[in-house]
Design a protein around this motif. Structure first.
Motif, PDB file in Angstrom:
ATOM      1  N   ARG A  97     -17.896 -15.358 -36.930  1.00 26.24           N
ATOM      2  CA  ARG A  97     -17.413 -15.763 -35.608  1.00 26.24           C
ATOM      3  C   ARG A  97     -18.174 -15.052 -34.499  1.00 26.24           C
ATOM      4  O   ARG A  97     -18.552 -15.670 -33.498  1.00 26.24           O
ATOM      5  CB  ARG A  97     -15.913 -15.481 -35.503  1.00 26.24           C
ATOM      6  CG  ARG A  97     -15.303 -15.949 -34.188  1.00 26.24           C
ATOM      7  CD  ARG A  97     -13.795 -15.822 -34.188  1.00 26.24           C
ATOM      8  NE  ARG A  97     -13.378 -14.429 -34.222  1.00 26.24           N
ATOM      9  CZ  ARG A  97     -12.628 -13.897 -35.191  1.00 26.24           C
ATOM     10  NH1 ARG A  97     -12.250 -14.649 -36.217  1.00 26.24           N
ATOM     11  NH2 ARG A  97     -12.276 -12.635 -35.157  1.00 26.24           N
ATOM     12  N   ARG A  98     -18.413 -13.752 -34.681  1.00 23.18           N
ATOM     13  CA  ARG A  98     -19.103 -13.008 -33.643  1.00 23.18           C
ATOM     14  C   ARG A  98     -20.558 -13.447 -33.528  1.00 23.18           C
ATOM     15  O   ARG A  98     -21.071 -13.637 -32.424  1.00 23.18           O
ATOM     16  CB  ARG A  98     -19.023 -11.510 -33.960  1.00 23.18           C
ATOM     17  CG  ARG A  98     -19.624 -10.608 -32.912  1.00 23.18           C
ATOM     18  CD  ARG A  98     -18.900 -10.675 -31.576  1.00 23.18           C
ATOM     19  NE  ARG A  98     -17.524 -10.237 -31.708  1.00 23.18           N
ATOM     20  CZ  ARG A  98     -16.474 -11.015 -31.493  1.00 23.18           C
ATOM     21  NH1 ARG A  98     -16.638 -12.286 -31.120  1.00 23.18           N
ATOM     22  NH2 ARG A  98     -15.240 -10.569 -31.613  1.00 23.18           N
ATOM     23  N   LEU A  99     -21.252 -13.629 -34.657  1.00 25.00           N
ATOM     24  CA  LEU A  99     -22.644 -14.050 -34.596  1.00 25.00           C
ATOM     25  C   LEU A  99     -22.776 -15.470 -34.067  1.00 25.00           C
ATOM     26  O   LEU A  99     -23.719 -15.783 -33.318  1.00 25.00           O
ATOM     27  CB  LEU A  99     -23.278 -13.947 -35.986  1.00 25.00           C
ATOM     28  CG  LEU A  99     -23.529 -12.530 -36.508  1.00 25.00           C
ATOM     29  CD1 LEU A  99     -24.012 -12.577 -37.958  1.00 25.00           C
ATOM     30  CD2 LEU A  99     -24.552 -11.817 -35.645  1.00 25.00           C
ATOM     31  N   SER A 100     -21.847 -16.327 -34.452  1.00 27.06           N
ATOM     32  CA  SER A 100     -21.899 -17.703 -33.967  1.00 27.06           C
ATOM     33  C   SER A 100     -21.751 -17.754 -32.456  1.00 27.06           C
ATOM     34  O   SER A 100     -22.474 -18.478 -31.764  1.00 27.06           O
ATOM     35  CB  SER A 100     -20.804 -18.536 -34.639  1.00 27.06           C
ATOM     36  OG  SER A 100     -20.781 -19.859 -34.130  1.00 27.06           O
ATOM     37  N   GLY A 101     -20.818 -16.958 -31.924  1.00 35.52           N
ATOM     38  CA  GLY A 101     -20.626 -16.949 -30.472  1.00 35.52           C
ATOM     39  C   GLY A 101     -21.777 -16.296 -29.741  1.00 35.52           C
ATOM     40  O   GLY A 101     -22.250 -16.810 -28.709  1.00 35.52           O
ATOM     41  N   ASN A 102     -22.261 -15.152 -30.253  1.00 32.45           N
ATOM     42  CA  ASN A 102     -23.320 -14.434 -29.547  1.00 32.45           C
ATOM     43  C   ASN A 102     -24.637 -15.185 -29.539  1.00 32.45           C
ATOM     44  O   ASN A 102     -25.390 -15.132 -28.555  1.00 32.45           O
ATOM     45  CB  ASN A 102     -23.526 -13.055 -30.185  1.00 32.45           C
ATOM     46  CG  ASN A 102     -22.383 -12.099 -29.860  1.00 32.45           C
ATOM     47  OD1 ASN A 102     -21.544 -12.373 -29.017  1.00 32.45           O
ATOM     48  ND2 ASN A 102     -22.355 -10.974 -30.547  1.00 32.45           N
ATOM     49  N   THR A 103     -24.969 -15.869 -30.608  1.00 27.33           N
ATOM     50  CA  THR A 103     -26.245 -16.586 -30.659  1.00 27.33           C
ATOM     51  C   THR A 103     -26.232 -17.846 -29.806  1.00 27.33           C
ATOM     52  O   THR A 103     -27.294 -18.453 -29.593  1.00 27.33           O
ATOM     53  CB  THR A 103     -26.592 -16.978 -32.108  1.00 27.33           C
ATOM     54  OG1 THR A 103     -25.494 -17.699 -32.693  1.00 27.33           O
ATOM     55  CG2 THR A 103     -26.888 -15.734 -32.934  1.00 27.33           C
ATOM     56  N   ARG A 104     -25.077 -18.224 -29.291  1.00 24.02           N
ATOM     57  CA  ARG A 104     -24.991 -19.395 -28.425  1.00 24.02           C
ATOM     58  C   ARG A 104     -24.813 -19.022 -26.964  1.00 24.02           C
ATOM     59  O   ARG A 104     -24.771 -19.906 -26.107  1.00 24.02           O
ATOM     60  CB  ARG A 104     -23.847 -20.303 -28.892  1.00 24.02           C
ATOM     61  CG  ARG A 104     -24.199 -21.074 -30.168  1.00 24.02           C
ATOM     62  CD  ARG A 104     -22.975 -21.493 -30.935  1.00 24.02           C
ATOM     63  NE  ARG A 104     -23.312 -22.263 -32.134  1.00 24.02           N
ATOM     64  CZ  ARG A 104     -23.795 -21.728 -33.256  1.00 24.02           C
ATOM     65  NH1 ARG A 104     -24.007 -20.436 -33.330  1.00 24.02           N
ATOM     66  NH2 ARG A 104     -24.082 -22.503 -34.288  1.00 24.02           N
ATOM     67  N   LYS A 105     -24.698 -17.734 -26.682  1.00 25.49           N
ATOM     68  CA  LYS A 105     -24.581 -17.289 -25.290  1.00 25.49           C
ATOM     69  C   LYS A 105     -25.938 -17.348 -24.613  1.00 25.49           C
ATOM     70  O   LYS A 105     -26.966 -17.020 -25.205  1.00 25.49           O
ATOM     71  CB  LYS A 105     -24.028 -15.865 -25.232  1.00 25.49           C
ATOM     72  CG  LYS A 105     -22.565 -15.749 -25.657  1.00 25.49           C
ATOM     73  CD  LYS A 105     -22.086 -14.316 -25.520  1.00 25.49           C
ATOM     74  CE  LYS A 105     -20.643 -14.165 -25.975  1.00 25.49           C
ATOM     75  NZ  LYS A 105     -19.707 -14.930 -25.148  1.00 25.49           N
ATOM     76  N   LYS A 106     -25.937 -17.748 -23.348  1.00 26.16           N
ATOM     77  CA  LYS A 106     -27.180 -17.877 -22.591  1.00 26.16           C
ATOM     78  C   LYS A 106     -27.245 -16.926 -21.400  1.00 26.16           C
ATOM     79  O   LYS A 106     -28.324 -16.425 -21.067  1.00 26.16           O
ATOM     80  CB  LYS A 106     -27.349 -19.330 -22.102  1.00 26.16           C
ATOM     81  CG  LYS A 106     -27.419 -20.355 -23.231  1.00 26.16           C
ATOM     82  CD  LYS A 106     -28.577 -20.060 -24.185  1.00 26.16           C
ATOM     83  CE  LYS A 106     -28.638 -21.071 -25.311  1.00 26.16           C
ATOM     84  NZ  LYS A 106     -29.740 -20.770 -26.272  1.00 26.16           N
ATOM     85  N   ASP A 107     -26.142 -16.672 -20.773  1.00 22.42           N
ATOM     86  CA  ASP A 107     -26.169 -15.907 -19.527  1.00 22.42           C
ATOM     87  C   ASP A 107     -25.524 -14.539 -19.633  1.00 22.42           C
ATOM     88  O   ASP A 107     -25.643 -13.740 -18.710  1.00 22.42           O
ATOM     89  CB  ASP A 107     -25.471 -16.703 -18.408  1.00 22.42           C
ATOM     90  CG  ASP A 107     -26.132 -18.053 -18.167  1.00 22.42           C
ATOM     91  OD1 ASP A 107     -27.375 -18.109 -18.307  1.00 22.42           O
ATOM     92  OD2 ASP A 107     -25.427 -19.020 -17.854  1.00 22.42           O
TER      93      ASP A 107
END
Length: 427
Positions: A97-107
């Motif tokens: 969950r953490r990697l999925s969210g962090n790798t999709r963050k842009k800003d």
């Protein structure tokens, strides 16, 4: 007339003696290097267990093939498979969950991290490395094994996951050297700390690193200035589009997140308020805010669900072990589950060690079966603390801490006393 079984029978997949010797003698490169991590990721769980044969079938083999089969059985029994458990699934779910969210963050300027805390032999490193390997497989498949951020013409290695062990004598420079050592990057002896930090930042970006696993983080002690600087450096790395995943023993107790208490009801670590909260109104520290702490538990044997999970784990081990007289329910029938729980306390590492040693003893003794009497002969030291996470050590009562226990007075030494002249009646 008895004839030996051919390889077309139950031993069809038995490797040659040379191949078995190669498997036993081969060594894997250190996992804290790029080559070692790739070897772990691509070879984990690939060992094919030995075929199952009956005592009669084994007796029909030639002595040479009996030796080969027994050698391969020993290799099989010593490498128990990494099974899915409720505890490891919890860790894997949080990391995904953490990697999925962090790798999709842009800003977002920083990336939230994860801390995995557990006692020794609880399987925290295995759980984290397994989750990291699964993420890297998915990430490489998503990008067709190419680094999406690579510069044209560059030949940098693509390393979505980096595994580093925290240095024993941790300093900011030694941590930078450990991260650069993963890529075998050259380091100048005269390099200053700012230069090393810039080199680390450049390496993480050029190699497309998305997850940085820092194992044995419990080596840090917050009363040392160098260790506090190392923690500050770790927090700085979180601004490099990298997710930090830290593992260690009793992380709350070493002060990384302040001294905390384990709440049995919520099954979470609770942070007591800081003194600065009363003065400045600060609710939590930077480290607490940026990391999510999860406690890796051991097997329990109380509720039907917990008992079922433990028995399922034993069944998986039972199907993997290769003993000639093994029977269905060898580890799951009768009082064996309760016995194994009592011997190991539900600690997955101790359980695996006990059964591996038991399988070896069963083969050497010729019993070819694991039972309670055989396991009684194996000495198993439990390295876990006396107080598990759900039974924390309670602080002493301050009201009685200052009260001194009355001590009995020692009798006075009368050896040199002058008792006067002896009486006439006593002479």
């Amino acid at each position: 007339m008895t004839r030996a079984l051919s390889l077309d029978g139950p031993l069809e997949g038995l490797p040659s003696r040379a191949r078995i010797a190669e498997l036993i003698l081969s060594s894997r490169p250190p996992i804290d290097t790029y080559v070692g991590w790739q070897h772990y990721r691509t070879h984990c769980g690939l060992l094919v267990p030995a075929s199952t044969v009956s005592p009669k079938q084994w007796s029909m083999l030639s002595e040479s093939r009996q030796y080969d089969y027994d050698l391969y059985r020993e290799l099989t029994n010593a490498n128990l498979p990494l099974q899915d458990t409720p505890m490891h699934d919890k860790v894997g779910k949080l990391i995904r969950r953490r990697l999925s969210g962090n790798t999709r963050k842009k800003d977002a300027p920083t990336r939230a991290g994860v801390m995995i805390s557990a006692w020794g032999n609880y399987g925290k490193t295995a759980a984290v490395c397994s989750a990291g390997a699964v993420f890297e497989d998915q990430w490489l498949e998503l990008h067709s094994n190419l680094n999406p951020g690579a510069l044209p013409g560059a030949r940098d290695l693509h390393a979505p996951v980096v595994y580093v062990s925290t240095p024993v004598t941790a300093t900011p420079k030694s941590l930078c050297a450990s991260i650069l050592g993963f890529f075998r990057a050259p380091i100048r002896k005269s390099a200053t700390l700012p230069e090393l930090v810039r080199q680390v930042a450049g390496s993480l970006h050029d190699h497309g690193v998305k997850a940085l696993i820092l194992d044995d983080i419990s080596r840090l002690r917050m009363h040392r200035a160098d260790d506090q600087d190392v923690l500050d450096l770790m927090r700085a790395l979180m601004s490099l589009d990298v997710t930090l995943i830290m593992t260690g023993v009793n992380i709350p107790g070493i002060g990384l997140l302040r001294e905390s208490k384990w709440n049995k009801k919520t099954r979470q670590w609770e942070m007591p308020p800081l003194e600065s909260t009363r003065i400045h109104g600060l609710e939590i520290t930077q480290t607490e805010h940026r990391f999510e702490l999860i406690e890796l538990d051991r097997f329990r044997y109380i509720t039907p669900k917990q008992i079922g999970a433990f028995i399922d784990h034993l069944e998986g081990i039972e199907q993997h072990l290769r003993l000639l007289n093994a029977k269905e329910g060898m580890l799951t029938g009768g009082t064996m589950p309760e016995y194994l729980m009592r011997r190991t306390g539900g600690v997955i590492g101790l359980l695996g060690r006990l059964l591996e040693d038991g399988a070896q003893e069963a083969m050497e003794s010729g019993r070819e079966l694991i039972d309670e009497s055989l396991l009684d002969e194996i000495v198993l030291r439990r390295d876990e603390p006396g107080q598990p996470p759900d039974a924390p050590v309670l602080p002493a009562d301050l009201s009685t801490a200052d009260e001194k226990t009355p001590r009995a007075k020692r009798p006075r030494n009368t050896v040199f006393d002058d008792r006067g002249p002896a009486s006439a009646t006593g002479s």
